[in-house]
Design an enzyme around this catalytic site. Structure first.
Site, PDB file in Angstrom:
ATOM      1  CG  ASN A  37     -24.047  -8.986  59.143  1.00  0.00           C
ATOM      2  OD1 ASN A  37     -24.939  -8.330  58.784  1.00  0.00           O
ATOM      3  ND2 ASN A  37     -23.918  -9.685  60.255  1.00  0.00           N
ATOM      4  CG  HIS A 122     -24.199 -20.934  65.581  1.00  0.00           C
ATOM      5  ND1 HIS A 122     -24.351 -19.802  65.209  1.00  0.00           N
ATOM      6  CD2 HIS A 122     -23.095 -21.603  65.228  1.00  0.00           C
ATOM      7  CE1 HIS A 122     -23.372 -19.500  64.471  1.00  0.00           C
ATOM      8  NE2 HIS A 122     -22.576 -20.523  64.402  1.00  0.00           N
ATOM      9  CG  ASP A 204     -17.225 -17.263  68.867  1.00  0.00           C
ATOM     10  OD1 ASP A 204     -17.745 -16.997  67.541  1.00  0.00           O
ATOM     11  OD2 ASP A 204     -16.194 -16.626  68.897  1.00  0.00           O
ATOM     12  CG  HIS A 206     -17.992 -12.654  68.856  1.00  0.00           C
ATOM     13  ND1 HIS A 206     -18.361 -11.430  68.603  1.00  0.00           N
ATOM     14  CD2 HIS A 206     -18.289 -13.394  67.793  1.00  0.00           C
ATOM     15  CE1 HIS A 206     -18.829 -11.561  67.398  1.00  0.00           C
ATOM     16  NE2 HIS A 206     -18.556 -12.558  66.964  1.00  0.00           N
ATOM     17  NE  ARG A 277     -14.702 -20.223  63.482  1.00  0.00           N
ATOM     18  CZ  ARG A 277     -15.602 -20.122  62.926  1.00  0.00           C
ATOM     19  NH1 ARG A 277     -15.794 -21.110  61.949  1.00  0.00           N
ATOM     20  NH2 ARG A 277     -16.463 -19.461  63.193  1.00  0.00           N
ATOM     21  CG  HIS A 306     -17.122 -17.013  59.791  1.00  0.00           C
ATOM     22  ND1 HIS A 306     -17.684 -15.799  59.325  1.00  0.00           N
ATOM     23  CD2 HIS A 306     -17.375 -17.051  61.119  1.00  0.00           C
ATOM     24  CE1 HIS A 306     -18.242 -15.254  60.352  1.00  0.00           C
ATOM     25  NE2 HIS A 306     -18.175 -16.151  61.254  1.00  0.00           N
ATOM     26  CG  ASP A 310     -23.147 -12.955  59.045  1.00  0.00           C
ATOM     27  OD1 ASP A 310     -23.314 -12.779  60.210  1.00  0.00           O
ATOM     28  OD2 ASP A 310     -22.243 -13.124  58.507  1.00  0.00           O
TER      29      ASP A 310
HETATM   30  C1  CS2 Z   1     -19.691 -15.642  64.722  1.00  0.00           C
HETATM   31  C2  CS2 Z   1     -20.372 -14.882  63.587  1.00  0.00           C
HETATM   32  O1  CS2 Z   1     -20.109 -17.736  63.553  1.00  0.00           O
HETATM   33  C3  CS2 Z   1     -19.209 -17.120  64.085  1.00  0.00           C
HETATM   34  O2  CS2 Z   1     -18.325 -17.808  64.667  1.00  0.00           O
HETATM   35  O3  CS2 Z   1     -18.442 -15.084  65.159  1.00  0.00           O
HETATM   36  O4  CS2 Z   1     -21.772 -15.271  63.642  1.00  0.00           O
HETATM   37  C4  CS2 Z   1     -20.210 -13.495  63.746  1.00  0.00           C
HETATM   38  O5  CS2 Z   1     -20.709 -12.875  64.677  1.00  0.00           O
HETATM   39  C5  CS2 Z   1     -20.848 -12.839  62.437  1.00  0.00           C
HETATM   40  O6  CS2 Z   1     -20.844 -13.208  61.428  1.00  0.00           O
HETATM   41  C6  CS2 Z   1     -21.002 -11.297  62.385  1.00  0.00           C
HETATM   42  O7  CS2 Z   1     -21.546 -10.909  61.335  1.00  0.00           O
HETATM   43 MG    MG Z   2     -16.909 -16.598  65.679  1.00  0.00          MG
END
Ligand code: CS2
Ligand code: MG
Length: 396
Positions: A37, A122, A204, A206, A277, A306, A310
């Site tokens: 991405n 999500h 998350d 992040h 992950r 994950h 994307d």
């Molecule tokens: C995120 C992702 O899904 C997740 O756990 O951390 O959506 C991440 O932000 C994206 O893949 C970034 O491109």
């Molecule tokens: Mg994440």
């Protein structure tokens, strides 16, 4: 059988995807996802210019040899661009191997260890009520686990709460850990009160926190019984997990920014996380995922690959083949795709009552409509940048 041709298909049905199509001299072909991405064309160029010419004439059956040939052969090994290119090729070779054998890939990986795959999706909102409403909608659809994110008052564009974050120039968000650390425990207090204890909840962070901030949050969230708290620290600060792990019972997860088993090694062998992950599209595909899963099993760590929107449906299917086969599967992320995706990609996980399944087709079980793909030309899109109040750059 020999590899005759390699196509790199770049398309943008709602968002950008890079697909590797490996064609053989016996008419069988395989697909793999190589989407990074925000840097898609770097991977496409690496594939077209450097990796594809090396595979012509090779026997697609020798996946491990081809993997090592491309990994070590680069000398400058690893990193997100090469490991994403390698992932696309690896998935496509497993797809071919399954089609040649007339078996689904999970069967070649050891068969089914389970009949269905627990997943999470999500949920986000600009305020608690919006998060609650969306959560109740997902629960009504059958989800048993949800990742919850909420906008932080006073901060522009909090991660996970901006509808479409990829732009022609990076969207600049503002970040300040203090309002975030105050509001997230309140969100979980609200959700547990309003929607109960049965639903698994995930959050998350992040990769945005310092060790002391991460520990504070993890301790305050203990009473809300999260399935896991994700990516508390930046990937460059793996050691920081030692201090957190020893002082909190909140389950921890990390790994989407890792590009190899070596990136994951410390957190796994020291049991500093409960869930690894990694992203199959960014670590070299199914071959490396099976090795990371075995390493994780050795140290009692489960997987939660994950699964954002994307990476393409091809990658999501690859996730599930590995999830079916391994013993230490934990949960699978499944973010929702843009509607147009089905116009281009044929075949993706089936959702029922909180679980995912895939049809018993040979290979990965997906296909791509190249004509439709051409109707969605690539659109360059940057991920956001995050700035602290003083204007300095922070982790997004
Ligand atoms: C995120 C992702 O899904 C997740 O756990 O951390 O959506 C991440 O932000 C994206 O893949 C970034 O491109
Ligand atoms: Mg994440």
């Amino acid at each position: 059988m020999q590899i005759k041709n390699i196509k790199v298909i770049v398309t943008s049905p709602g968002r950008n995807y890079v697909t590797v199509k490996i064609e053989t001299d016996e008419g069988i072909y395989g697909l793999g996802d190589a989407t990074l991405n925000g840097r898609e064309l770097s991977v496409a160029k690496t594939l077209e210019e450097y990796l594809a010419p090396l595979l012509i004439g090779k026997d697609p059956d020798n996946i491990e040899h081809i993997w090592q040939y491309l990994y070590k052969g680069a000398y400058w090994r690893g990193g997100p661009v090469l490991m994403t290119a390698l992932a696309g090729i690896d998935m496509a070779l497993w797809d071919i191997k399954g089609k040649v054998a007339g078996l689904p890939v999970y069967s070649l990986l050891g068969g089914k260890s389970r009949d269905k795959i627990l997943c999470y999706t999500h949920v986000f909102g600009q305020n608690f009520q919006e998060v609650k409403d969306e959560a109740l909608e997902k629960i009504a659809e059958g989800y048993k686990a949800l990742r919850v994110q909420v906008a932080i008052p006073g901060l522009k564009g909090t991660y996970g709460t901006v509808e479409d974050d990829a732009r022609t120039l990076p969207f600049v968000e503002t970040w300040d850990s203090r309002p975030y650390l105050n509001i997230i425990p309140e969100l979980f207090e609200f959700l547990r009160t309003e929607i109960g204890d049965e639903i698994h909840l995930i959050h998350d962070s992040h990769e945005r926190l310092q060790v002391s901030e991460a520990l504070k949050l993890a301790k305050e969230l203990e009473k809300y019984d999260l399935l896991f708290l994700e990516d508390l620290l930046k990937p460059e600060n793996k050691d920081g997990f030692m201090q957190i792990r020893n002082q909190t019972s909140t389950p921890l997860a990390m790994g989407e920014l890792f590009n190899s088993k070596w990136d994951a090694l410390l957190l796994i062998k020291e049991q500093l996380i409960d869930y690894i992950r990694c992203d199959l599209s960014h670590i070299g595909g199914i071959t490396e995922a099976m090795k990371i899963a075995a390493l994780a099993e050795t140290f009692h760590v489960k997987t939660a690959w994950h699964g954002p929107a994307d990476i393409s449906p091809v990658a999501h299917l690859a996730n599930l083949h590995v999830d079916y086969a391994i013993t230490n599967f934990g949960i699978q992320e499944l973010a929702e795709f843009p509607d147009q995706v089905d116009k281009v990609f044929k075949g993706r996980p089936e959702f029922r009552d909180g679980y995912l399944t895939i049809p018993d087709k040979p290979g990965l079980g997906c296909d791509i409509d190249e004509k439709a793909a051409a109707e969605y030309p690539y659109k360059k899109a940057y991920l956001p940048i995050s700035e602290s109040p003083d204007g300095s750059v922070h982790e997004w």
